[in-house]
Write a protein that holds these residues in place. Structure first.
Motif, PDB file in Angstrom:
ATOM      1  N   VAL A 141      38.198  36.522  31.465  1.00  0.00           N
ATOM      2  CA  VAL A 141      38.636  37.230  32.421  1.00  0.00           C
ATOM      3  C   VAL A 141      37.375  38.363  33.201  1.00  0.00           C
ATOM      4  CG1 VAL A 141      40.073  39.320  33.353  1.00  0.00           C
ATOM      5  CG2 VAL A 141      40.987  37.398  31.565  1.00  0.00           C
ATOM      6  N   ALA A 142      36.743  38.975  32.022  1.00  0.00           N
ATOM      7  CA  ALA A 142      35.615  39.767  32.634  1.00  0.00           C
ATOM      8  C   ALA A 142      34.470  38.895  33.271  1.00  0.00           C
ATOM      9  CB  ALA A 142      34.827  40.378  31.369  1.00  0.00           C
ATOM     10  N   ALA A 143      34.350  37.698  32.649  1.00  0.00           N
ATOM     11  CA  ALA A 143      33.163  36.607  33.538  1.00  0.00           C
ATOM     12  C   ALA A 143      33.960  36.472  34.631  1.00  0.00           C
ATOM     13  CB  ALA A 143      32.976  35.488  32.446  1.00  0.00           C
ATOM     14  N   LEU A 144      35.211  35.995  34.994  1.00  0.00           N
ATOM     15  CA  LEU A 144      35.716  35.397  36.071  1.00  0.00           C
ATOM     16  C   LEU A 144      35.788  36.541  37.105  1.00  0.00           C
ATOM     17  CD1 LEU A 144      37.447  33.236  37.350  1.00  0.00           C
ATOM     18  CD2 LEU A 144      39.459  34.446  36.639  1.00  0.00           C
ATOM     19  N   LEU A 145      35.699  37.959  36.840  1.00  0.00           N
ATOM     20  CA  LEU A 145      35.798  39.041  37.834  1.00  0.00           C
ATOM     21  C   LEU A 145      34.294  39.168  38.021  1.00  0.00           C
ATOM     22  CD1 LEU A 145      38.831  41.027  36.822  1.00  0.00           C
ATOM     23  CD2 LEU A 145      38.606  39.627  38.637  1.00  0.00           C
ATOM     24  N   GLY A 146      33.570  39.626  36.827  1.00  0.00           N
ATOM     25  CA  GLY A 146      32.298  40.147  36.975  1.00  0.00           C
ATOM     26  C   GLY A 146      31.200  39.186  37.729  1.00  0.00           C
TER      27      GLY A 146
ATOM     28  N   SER B 117      33.881  42.396  48.490  1.00  0.00           N
ATOM     29  CA  SER B 117      32.992  42.894  47.374  1.00  0.00           C
ATOM     30  C   SER B 117      33.746  44.245  46.805  1.00  0.00           C
ATOM     31  CB  SER B 117      31.794  43.369  47.763  1.00  0.00           C
ATOM     32  OG  SER B 117      31.001  44.128  46.863  1.00  0.00           O
ATOM     33  N   ALA B 118      34.203  45.087  47.909  1.00  0.00           N
ATOM     34  CA  ALA B 118      35.099  46.193  47.721  1.00  0.00           C
ATOM     35  C   ALA B 118      36.240  46.078  46.672  1.00  0.00           C
ATOM     36  CB  ALA B 118      35.520  47.077  48.643  1.00  0.00           C
ATOM     37  N   VAL B 119      36.987  44.992  47.009  1.00  0.00           N
ATOM     38  CA  VAL B 119      38.407  44.435  46.313  1.00  0.00           C
ATOM     39  C   VAL B 119      37.919  44.198  44.766  1.00  0.00           C
ATOM     40  CG1 VAL B 119      40.219  42.864  46.324  1.00  0.00           C
ATOM     41  CG2 VAL B 119      39.635  44.073  48.435  1.00  0.00           C
ATOM     42  N   LEU B 120      36.933  43.196  44.664  1.00  0.00           N
ATOM     43  CA  LEU B 120      36.483  42.549  43.414  1.00  0.00           C
ATOM     44  C   LEU B 120      36.036  43.690  42.540  1.00  0.00           C
ATOM     45  CD1 LEU B 120      35.291  39.202  44.107  1.00  0.00           C
ATOM     46  CD2 LEU B 120      37.487  39.854  43.225  1.00  0.00           C
ATOM     47  N   HIS B 121      35.090  44.720  43.202  1.00  0.00           N
ATOM     48  CA  HIS B 121      34.551  45.621  42.527  1.00  0.00           C
ATOM     49  C   HIS B 121      35.711  46.553  41.653  1.00  0.00           C
ATOM     50  CE1 HIS B 121      30.451  45.252  43.888  1.00  0.00           C
ATOM     51  NE2 HIS B 121      30.340  45.920  42.975  1.00  0.00           N
ATOM     52  N   ALA B 122      36.803  46.873  42.692  1.00  0.00           N
ATOM     53  CA  ALA B 122      37.802  47.589  41.849  1.00  0.00           C
ATOM     54  C   ALA B 122      38.623  46.942  41.063  1.00  0.00           C
ATOM     55  CB  ALA B 122      38.789  48.087  43.064  1.00  0.00           C
ATOM     56  N   LEU B 123      38.854  45.820  41.071  1.00  0.00           N
ATOM     57  CA  LEU B 123      39.679  45.036  40.036  1.00  0.00           C
ATOM     58  C   LEU B 123      38.769  44.865  38.898  1.00  0.00           C
ATOM     59  CD1 LEU B 123      41.268  41.991  42.294  1.00  0.00           C
ATOM     60  CD2 LEU B 123      42.092  44.018  41.334  1.00  0.00           C
ATOM     61  N   PHE B 124      37.424  44.549  38.939  1.00  0.00           N
ATOM     62  CA  PHE B 124      36.764  44.590  37.866  1.00  0.00           C
ATOM     63  C   PHE B 124      36.544  45.898  36.955  1.00  0.00           C
ATOM     64  CE2 PHE B 124      32.204  44.780  35.974  1.00  0.00           C
ATOM     65  CZ  PHE B 124      32.634  43.661  35.043  1.00  0.00           C
ATOM     66  N   TYR B 125      36.314  47.025  37.665  1.00  0.00           N
ATOM     67  CA  TYR B 125      36.373  48.135  37.089  1.00  0.00           C
ATOM     68  C   TYR B 125      37.695  48.678  36.411  1.00  0.00           C
ATOM     69  CZ  TYR B 125      31.591  49.637  38.267  1.00  0.00           C
ATOM     70  OH  TYR B 125      30.500  49.704  38.495  1.00  0.00           O
ATOM     71  N   PHE B 126      38.857  48.135  37.019  1.00  0.00           N
ATOM     72  CA  PHE B 126      40.047  48.662  36.354  1.00  0.00           C
ATOM     73  C   PHE B 126      40.354  47.803  35.004  1.00  0.00           C
ATOM     74  CE2 PHE B 126      41.712  50.241  40.294  1.00  0.00           C
ATOM     75  CZ  PHE B 126      41.858  51.636  40.249  1.00  0.00           C
TER      76      PHE B 126
ATOM     77  N   TYR C  24      36.040  52.436  44.772  1.00  0.00           N
ATOM     78  CA  TYR C  24      36.091  51.248  45.347  1.00  0.00           C
ATOM     79  C   TYR C  24      37.304  51.098  46.208  1.00  0.00           C
ATOM     80  CZ  TYR C  24      31.430  49.826  43.775  1.00  0.00           C
ATOM     81  OH  TYR C  24      30.134  49.473  43.389  1.00  0.00           O
ATOM     82  N   VAL C  25      38.622  51.445  45.566  1.00  0.00           N
ATOM     83  CA  VAL C  25      39.761  51.599  46.234  1.00  0.00           C
ATOM     84  C   VAL C  25      39.754  52.329  47.553  1.00  0.00           C
ATOM     85  CG1 VAL C  25      42.230  52.372  46.047  1.00  0.00           C
ATOM     86  CG2 VAL C  25      40.875  51.107  43.968  1.00  0.00           C
ATOM     87  N   TYR C  26      39.023  53.367  47.605  1.00  0.00           N
ATOM     88  CA  TYR C  26      39.069  54.110  48.569  1.00  0.00           C
ATOM     89  C   TYR C  26      38.104  53.439  49.706  1.00  0.00           C
ATOM     90  CZ  TYR C  26      40.887  57.968  46.045  1.00  0.00           C
ATOM     91  OH  TYR C  26      41.794  58.708  45.153  1.00  0.00           O
ATOM     92  N   GLN C  27      37.021  52.667  49.284  1.00  0.00           N
ATOM     93  CA  GLN C  27      36.203  51.916  50.285  1.00  0.00           C
ATOM     94  C   GLN C  27      36.897  50.816  50.794  1.00  0.00           C
ATOM     95  OE1 GLN C  27      32.850  49.929  48.530  1.00  0.00           O
ATOM     96  NE2 GLN C  27      31.551  50.593  50.174  1.00  0.00           N
ATOM     97  N   THR C  28      37.777  50.180  50.077  1.00  0.00           N
ATOM     98  CA  THR C  28      38.775  48.921  50.479  1.00  0.00           C
ATOM     99  C   THR C  28      39.764  49.575  51.625  1.00  0.00           C
ATOM    100  OG1 THR C  28      38.674  48.030  48.391  1.00  0.00           O
ATOM    101  CG2 THR C  28      40.276  47.294  49.760  1.00  0.00           C
ATOM    102  N   VAL C  29      40.355  50.711  51.299  1.00  0.00           N
ATOM    103  CA  VAL C  29      41.193  51.477  52.205  1.00  0.00           C
ATOM    104  C   VAL C  29      40.783  51.657  53.503  1.00  0.00           C
ATOM    105  CG1 VAL C  29      42.508  53.431  52.678  1.00  0.00           C
ATOM    106  CG2 VAL C  29      42.589  52.402  50.503  1.00  0.00           C
ATOM    107  N   GLN C  30      39.443  52.002  53.628  1.00  0.00           N
ATOM    108  CA  GLN C  30      38.605  52.047  54.838  1.00  0.00           C
ATOM    109  C   GLN C  30      38.597  50.830  55.604  1.00  0.00           C
ATOM    110  OE1 GLN C  30      35.643  55.607  54.849  1.00  0.00           O
ATOM    111  NE2 GLN C  30      34.703  53.828  53.942  1.00  0.00           N
TER     112      GLN C  30
END
Length: 246
Positions: free
Chosen positions: A88-93, A116-125, A162-168
């Motif tokens: 999963v980490a490889a799939l997102l990272g 990029s912002a969406v995947l960054h947020a998912l990966f960090y979560f 990154y969530v806030y960046q996605t919201v923008q």
């Protein structure tokens, strides 16, 4: 008889040599990957302001982001990652690193930046979930688990930024600056500053959420900060006290 038989047993172990300073440093890095993750993210807090004002700041921030992702991925791999966690980490990272580099090559491409912002947020979560799972794996608190407490906190801070960046991208003009400035697009470091102040519940940020959707995410982060201290930190403190009492 017992003594003579023990003396006849061949000894292959030579004298132990003290570790050099470099060997001790390498061993500490391997034994405490969470500490590496925590210190790298703290160091980035001091580096990002220079990247915001530098002429090639966009490229520099992309490279630093890619390096931070590599450190996070390695830290999770070492932290007793399960096979499911690895794929999963490889799939997102993997896509996150690719998109981070792509942002440096093709600037101001909205679909690319949004993805990029969406995947960054998912990966960090997911990294935060992995570290919490690592800390809850047993009832024995190690030195690396203590560092994982801080690393998890900073990882969640990065995730919400990154969530806030996605919201923008979805709801433009969601943020404004206290003092009369019109709503607009906030920079990455401004959103990270908002995330830190929200997560710590200090309320010191001059960046204000002005739309209902982004306020929902801000409230969710406030609750996340309180629940993290109440559930995760309190558990580790209790286990540490129990260990010393025993």
């Amino acid at each position: 008889m017992e003594s003579s038989s023990m003396n006849l047993w061949p000894s292959f172990a030579g004298p132990l040599r003290p570790l050099t300073r470099r060997q001790r440093w390498v061993r500490n890095v391997r034994e405490t990957p969470s500490a590496v993750l925590l210190f790298v993210q703290i160091a980035l807090l001091f580096v990002y302001p220079y990247m915001e004002t530098a002429a090639l700041g966009h490229y520099a921030r992309a490279l630093i982001g890619a390096a931070a992702l590599v450190v996070i991925f390695l830290a999770v791999r070492v932290a007793r990652a399960t096979p499911a966690l690895t794929w999963v980490a490889a799939l997102l990272g993997g896509p996150v690193v690719v998109l981070t580099i792509a942002e440096a090559i093709w600037q101001d491409v909205v679909p690319l930046a949004f993805s990029s912002a969406v995947l960054h947020a998912l990966f960090y979560f997911y990294i935060a979930y992995a570290l919490i799972r690592y800390m809850f794996a047993d009832n024995w608190v190690t030195r690396d688990e203590l560092f994982a407490t801080g690393a998890t906190f900073t990882v969640v801070v990065w995730a919400y930024a990154y969530v806030y960046q996605t919201v923008q991208f979805v709801w433009p003009n969601s943020f404004t600056v206290h003092g009369g400035e019109l709503p607009g697009t906030r920079s990455w470091f401004e959103l990270l500053y908002l995330s830190v102040t929200t997560m710590t519940n200090t309320g010191l940020s001059d960046i204000v959420a002005v739309t209902p959707h982004v306020r929902s995410f801000v409230m969710l982060q406030m609750l996340s900060g309180i629940l993290y201290v109440a559930l995760v930190v309190a558990r580790l403190v209790g286990l540490t006290i129990m260990r010393f009492n025993r």
